[in-house]
Design an enzyme around this catalytic site. Sequence first.
Site, PDB file in Angstrom:
ATOM      1  N   ARG A   1     -31.731 132.761  45.224  1.00  0.00           N
ATOM      2  CA  ARG A   1     -31.998 131.615  44.352  1.00  0.00           C
ATOM      3  C   ARG A   1     -32.675 132.140  43.103  1.00  0.00           C
ATOM      4  NH1 ARG A   1     -35.801 127.888  46.061  1.00  0.00           N
ATOM      5  NH2 ARG A   1     -34.691 126.034  45.450  1.00  0.00           N
TER       6      ARG A   1
ATOM      7  N   SER B   1     -24.195 121.212  48.949  1.00  0.00           N
ATOM      8  CA  SER B   1     -25.248 120.344  49.480  1.00  0.00           C
ATOM      9  C   SER B   1     -24.886 118.898  49.174  1.00  0.00           C
ATOM     10  CB  SER B   1     -26.590 120.676  48.820  1.00  0.00           C
ATOM     11  OG  SER B   1     -26.966 122.009  49.069  1.00  0.00           O
TER      12      SER B   1
ATOM     13  N   LYS C   1     -38.662 121.673  47.165  1.00  0.00           N
ATOM     14  CA  LYS C   1     -37.789 121.219  46.095  1.00  0.00           C
ATOM     15  C   LYS C   1     -38.282 119.880  45.580  1.00  0.00           C
ATOM     16  CE  LYS C   1     -33.401 122.173  46.033  1.00  0.00           C
ATOM     17  NZ  LYS C   1     -31.954 122.230  46.325  1.00  0.00           N
TER      18      LYS C   1
END
Lengths: 225, 225
Positions: A51, A120, A149
């Site tokens: 990421r 997702s 998140k």
Amino acid sequence: MAANRRAELRERLPDALRLYVLTDRRLARGRDEARIVADAIAGGATAIQLRWKQGPLAEALRVGREVRQVCRDAGVLFIVNDRVDLALALDADGVHVGVDDLPVAETRALVGERMIVGYSPPTLEAALAAERDGADYLGVGPIYPTGTKADAGGAVGVEHLARIVEAVGIPVVGIGGINASNATPVVAAGAVGVAVISAVVAADDVEAAARALRQAVEAGLRSRA
Amino acid sequence: MAANRRAELRERLPDALRLYVLTDRRLARGRDEARIVADAIAGGATAIQLRWKQGPLAEALRVGREVRQVCRDAGVLFIVNDRVDLALALDADGVHVGVDDLPVAETRALVGERMIVGYSPPTLEAALAAERDGADYLGVGPIYPTGTKADAGGAVGVEHLARIVEAVGIPVVGIGGINASNATPVVAAGAVGVAVISAVVAADDVEAAARALRQAVEAGLRSRA
Ligand code: NI
């Protein structure tokens, strides 16, 4: 670059997604990504996602090449988050996109059969559309409340995950707020594995944290056998 | 998709970069990108860059397809900023990368000969390296002080641009703080054209603003003839 890596990886996916560890430099407490990834793999991680949320992409390439090598040496999946161009430049095994990224259909068109595509889905309908558009696996969550998140929204719970598992024909991993004490029900509900960030990347002992999570996943798999 | 669009566009680049207008939704005062682009082209813009700094990429695809169509109908270059994947998904004429983006060599490897690659070199050395790595044109700046790019740093001036023009064999455009009243010296110093954002995109009358800039560019070209 394997021109048809996708087909080979699709067969392996249910096993390769048992413990999916997402890197995050901001949670790594100054520790080197490649070191964290190596420790996570030693503890039982089966897939790694790079990421890269900020900073120059030249640095993402440098770090990504290190992480990729660690993954290849261990036979572990190496997946890149969000950016299809970075995934292609790193010759990754896959790319994972979300609602803010390039849509699944465009992502598939860009990568062809060279890599797997994860998505997702915010809803069951989005999950079905992603499968139609060429997604190879889904990450569903946040299963539990999470602080990682900021845009993750409310927890969806294992029942929501179970409905998506029922509806699609591709593997599903649970993500969001998962740790060794709550991972077993996620897999018991039908996920092939769990994806974690802070539970591994921010742990004092990364290898031990990964090992405990992997054991919780295996317990979930046994409960379904 | 043109497999060898690059060679064809390289020949056209010196003319096609005379007035290069970069979009920016945040400066557009709620006006539609495709409308602004059409007006800029009516005023004399020869190239358009889609800058997408925030928001879902699905929206960037939608807007980008509209802008691309306006550009194609007018025979104007359509270039995408920063993201190679978005440029490929939009089948753009080119992609423009900077120091925080994928490096020029990796960008070239991803796009092959399908499009041109532009780069913003922070130094003369970076300009030479970018040319070696496959850049087709350079954007040099900020020529003048500017408020548009928070990270643009101090103004480099037309002398710095002239040194880069001397050193490289690819076209150079000036960017940063350029408007109709100061564009002529940029071209007189050797730039093939100027790139602007707010001077056109934020103008009350976009077409008139583009026309005034284009006239200033033509005056600079005449001064060199
Ligand atoms: Ni994303």
